[in-house]
Each structure stands twice: as C-alpha cells, then as structure tokens.
Design an enzyme around this catalytic site. Sequence first.
Site, PDB file in Angstrom:
ATOM      1  N   TRP A 288      -2.107  -3.984  11.003  1.00 16.22           N
ATOM      2  CA  TRP A 288      -1.246  -2.784  11.013  1.00 16.22           C
ATOM      3  C   TRP A 288      -1.790  -1.785  12.020  1.00 16.22           C
ATOM      4  O   TRP A 288      -3.017  -1.648  12.171  1.00 16.22           O
ATOM      5  CB  TRP A 288      -1.218  -2.134   9.636  1.00 16.22           C
ATOM      6  CG  TRP A 288      -0.033  -2.504   8.785  1.00 16.22           C
ATOM      7  CD1 TRP A 288       1.115  -1.788   8.629  1.00 16.22           C
ATOM      8  CD2 TRP A 288       0.118  -3.666   7.944  1.00 16.22           C
ATOM      9  NE1 TRP A 288       1.963  -2.438   7.757  1.00 16.22           N
ATOM     10  CE2 TRP A 288       1.380  -3.586   7.328  1.00 16.22           C
ATOM     11  CE3 TRP A 288      -0.681  -4.784   7.672  1.00 16.22           C
ATOM     12  CZ2 TRP A 288       1.870  -4.555   6.451  1.00 16.22           C
ATOM     13  CZ3 TRP A 288      -0.203  -5.750   6.797  1.00 16.22           C
ATOM     14  CH2 TRP A 288       1.064  -5.631   6.198  1.00 16.22           C
TER      15      TRP A 288
ATOM     16  N   GLU B 277      -6.428   1.798  -2.732  1.00 19.41           N
ATOM     17  CA  GLU B 277      -5.481   2.245  -1.713  1.00 19.41           C
ATOM     18  C   GLU B 277      -5.141   3.733  -1.902  1.00 19.41           C
ATOM     19  O   GLU B 277      -5.052   4.481  -0.943  1.00 19.41           O
ATOM     20  CB  GLU B 277      -4.219   1.385  -1.843  1.00 19.41           C
ATOM     21  CG  GLU B 277      -3.270   1.428  -0.674  1.00 19.41           C
ATOM     22  CD  GLU B 277      -2.080   0.487  -0.901  1.00 19.41           C
ATOM     23  OE1 GLU B 277      -1.991  -0.153  -1.976  1.00 19.41           O
ATOM     24  OE2 GLU B 277      -1.236   0.403   0.006  1.00 19.41           O
TER      25      GLU B 277
ATOM     26  N   ASP C  84       5.402   5.745   3.611  1.00 14.25           N
ATOM     27  CA  ASP C  84       6.635   4.985   3.387  1.00 14.25           C
ATOM     28  C   ASP C  84       7.708   5.639   2.515  1.00 14.25           C
ATOM     29  O   ASP C  84       8.836   5.772   2.929  1.00 14.25           O
ATOM     30  CB  ASP C  84       6.288   3.626   2.770  1.00 14.25           C
ATOM     31  CG  ASP C  84       5.281   2.859   3.621  1.00 14.25           C
ATOM     32  OD1 ASP C  84       4.843   3.392   4.658  1.00 14.25           O
ATOM     33  OD2 ASP C  84       4.927   1.734   3.245  1.00 14.25           O
TER      34      ASP C  84
ATOM     35  N   ASP D  80      -3.568   1.540  10.504  1.00 13.14           N
ATOM     36  CA  ASP D  80      -4.720   1.056   9.724  1.00 13.14           C
ATOM     37  C   ASP D  80      -5.873   0.699  10.663  1.00 13.14           C
ATOM     38  O   ASP D  80      -7.018   1.098  10.436  1.00 13.14           O
ATOM     39  CB  ASP D  80      -4.348  -0.194   8.918  1.00 13.14           C
ATOM     40  CG  ASP D  80      -3.332   0.095   7.824  1.00 13.14           C
ATOM     41  OD1 ASP D  80      -2.188   0.429   8.167  1.00 13.14           O
ATOM     42  OD2 ASP D  80      -3.682  -0.020   6.627  1.00 13.14           O
TER      43      ASP D  80
HETATM   44  C1  GLC Z   1       1.437   0.831   3.204  1.00 13.28           C
HETATM   45  C2  GLC Z   1       1.223   2.235   3.742  1.00 13.28           C
HETATM   46  C3  GLC Z   1       1.158   2.204   5.260  1.00 13.28           C
HETATM   47  C4  GLC Z   1       0.104   1.222   5.697  1.00 13.28           C
HETATM   48  C5  GLC Z   1       0.368  -0.156   5.107  1.00 13.28           C
HETATM   49  C6  GLC Z   1      -0.746  -1.150   5.363  1.00 13.28           C
HETATM   50  O1  GLC Z   1       2.676   0.355   3.562  1.00 13.28           O
HETATM   51  O2  GLC Z   1       2.238   3.072   3.312  1.00 13.28           O
HETATM   52  O3  GLC Z   1       0.871   3.483   5.761  1.00 13.28           O
HETATM   53  O4  GLC Z   1       0.015   1.154   7.076  1.00 13.28           O
HETATM   54  O5  GLC Z   1       0.474  -0.045   3.705  1.00 13.28           O
HETATM   55  O6  GLC Z   1      -1.937  -0.696   4.788  1.00 13.28           O
END
Ligand code: GLC
Length: 444
Positions: free
Chosen positions: A36, A412, A170, A39
């Site tokens: 990601w 998380e 999100d 991330d």
């Molecule tokens: C969730 C979070 C997003 C992040 C992803 C991977 O979807 O909302 O911000 O990048 O997880 O960790």
Amino acid sequence: MNENQENLLEAAKTVLEMNNQGTYTIPAAGMYPHQWLWDSCFIAIGIRHYDTERAKMELLSLLRGQWANGMLPNMILSSTSRKVRHGSVWRSWVSPHAPDDVSTSGITQPPMLAEAIVQVGKKMKSAERRSWYKTMYPALLAYHQWLYRERDPHSEGLVLQIHPWETGLDNTPPWIQELRDHQMPMWIRAAEKLRMEPLFNVFRHDVQFVPSAQRLNTIDALVFYSVQRRLRRKSYDISRILNHSLFAIEDATFNAILIRANEHLVDIAKTISRELPEDLQTSIEKSKVAYEQLWDQYSNQYYSREFITHRLLKVPSIATLMPLYAGHITQERAERLVRLLEDSHQFGTDFPIPSVPLNSEWFNTHAYWQGPTWINTNWLIIEGLKRYGFHDHAEALTETTIDLVQQSGFYEYFSPIDGSPAGINNFSWTAALTIDFLSKNKRK
Ligand code: GLC
C-alpha cells in the site's frame, strides 16, 4: 529509553520482520497481502532508524507500480497472493497507462512519498542524500504533476479524490454521508430495505479477519464497490470519470498532506539543483491560498469540499486538524485547532486522537475511521504541533501514543476512550511509527 521501551522497540522490529516481503512490507498478513502506498511511506519512516537500505528499498518498490501518466496507485497487488481475485476487481490493464508487469489499483492515496523520502534522507550524509534524492526525484515530480494535471482540472489549487480509499481514512463520516446521500444505486437501496446485508457479507475479505462491527458496514462497502466498478468502466480515465459523474471531493486531509509534500518537493529539487516546472510552482503557491476556502467560519473548522458545487461537507472529523501538519495556516488558526485537541468533548479523550470527535453523532469507539485512534494520524498531528511551537502538546501526545501501543499491542486502531485494541494485530505502520516515536522521544 527504559527497559520496557527497549522491549517495545524490539517487538516492533519483529512485527516489521514478520510482514517483510523482501523488497517491501505488507501492512498485515492475511488481511492486507499487498503493498500500500501511504503504508509503505510510514513503514520507511520507522525502518530508517535501523536499516536505511531497507527503508530505501521500501520506497523504491512503490515506483514499480507507477503509471505512465505519473499516478502512484494506492495498492500494488502481490503476484503470489489472491492476484486473480483482487486483480480482477481492479483490472488495471484496462488503462493504457498502467504498468505491464504488475497489477495495481486504479486510484491513489495521500501523497506521503515526499515526506518519506526526506525522512529517510535524514539518515544519510549529504552526498548520499543527494544521490538518493536524484534517484527518487523524477518519479516524485511526475506524481505531483499528475496530481495537479488530472486532479485539479479547473486549476483551483485543490486536488480532487474519486474514491474514499484515496483519502486513506476509508469510511470517514463526511465521505460516507456524501455517498449515502448521492451515490447509492437503486439495487443497494433495495438490498438495504430488504435487509439483505448478511448475504453480501460472504464476499467480504476483511470481516474474515476482524469483527464486522469494527469495519465498514456492508451497505457502505457495496457503495464503495459500485464506485470502484464505475471507475473501472471508465478505464480510470479522469476526463471520462468527471464527465459522467458528479462524485468528486476535494478532501481536507489529502490536500493538507499535499501542501506539506510540495514543500518537501521544493527542498528536494533545491538540494539537487533542479528547477521545478513553472506551472507546478504556480499550483503549489495556489494550493496554500485555496486551502483556506475549506475553513468554515461558523463552526471554526476545516472541512472537505464537493468538487463541482464547492459545498463544504460539514461533518466533523480528524481532517480539521490536518492543516497543522500542512503548516501553511496562521498561528492564530493553529491555536484554534489546538483548542479542539484539548477539548474533552471533542478530540481530548484519554487515548487521543479520535478519528471523529467524541461529540459527533457518528462517534463509535471501535468502528474503523469513525472514532478509533490511529497511530499514523497521531504522527501527522505531532509533526504539526511541533511546527507551530506546541512542543509540550507534541511531547505529551507522543508519550500517550507510546503508552497506548505498550498497553494494547501493535493493532491497527484503538478505542480513544479506554485504549482497547481493534482491527488487525501486528499492523506494520503502528510498529514502524512506534519505532520513530521511541527513537525521537526526549525522555529516554
Ligand atoms: C485500511 C486503511 C488504509 C490503509 C489500508 C492498508 O484500508 O484505511 O488507510 O492504507 O488499510 O493498511
């Protein structure tokens, strides 16, 4: 650092080792098997403290996914896990700009790359840093040019987002409200009326790993999916997307991060004696002024804005605090935002900072971005507090963030009320940013 903190540091490194894929780090095994965008930026900011080469590699790996038009996708899909399933949802190959050798998503995420490049660069001597900047500059420049070319079609200085995943937050309430009010297809309304959500739950990947009450609700997830399909039908071509859809938002968090990223881009260019293209320089200046249009003088908060009508989406969320990180607002405005942070009815909870203020009707302690505390947003706001001279606030928040992770683990997200953990465990950015906090914390 005391003994507990030493142990915490080692445990954080272990999480990052577990999630290490060789050239990049996944957010968490099982639930998040791909790379990601933002991330990896947060992950590199932590890893730089003990392995600069791996931190560089983490960011270089992001460039594999860059599209020919400059876009950096929010996900580069892993070729080993679930490629068929995730790849077939996105089908990035429907766009002529997508890379041939990897599958990616067709949308982006907050532009944290410039910050990560600079933070990793801080660990180098100046000659090495210059060469690092030279390596990353062309891709970074192309990305920022893409952001303004494609996402600021009216040259307003604010860039628009076309899917809630682009914000990184999100299911943040202002976006969800907007989607529910304006983007709900008939078939989803019917499914909701007939209470058919449980039927659709079987298609959900996330709720196999985490209790469904801690995630998006299924109706909202279906709306996300329908937006995603619409983008794919338009081959991720922004002019076609904007022609036929009124759904585009100039997000307050995304644009705040962009303002800071632009500043880093300017510094990087200067360090390696490059001149930024003139139109980009103009956009960069415009952004700082345009952002102020997101301020609502009645509630004294910043909000995201609907792209076409310029209507502010007046649903409070953590986005209002992000201009601290951007750094372009006045000291007086910054002080007002800090007052929100101190207010125990809003963001001043025992385990701050909640993603939605406590007094919001949306607030829910464990529901993803609708209340929980996240470590990356704490990181951004701590950076902002320091920039505006609120060193005591920054230090206090750093301490409570470290304590929170010490108490509850590398989850998380966390309840801002009692600190209890939620979401997936062994989450990479929680571990990486804890390393960053521990490494910089004054009280060692
Ligand atoms: C969730 C979070 C997003 C992040 C992803 C991977 O979807 O909302 O911000 O990048 O997880 O960790």
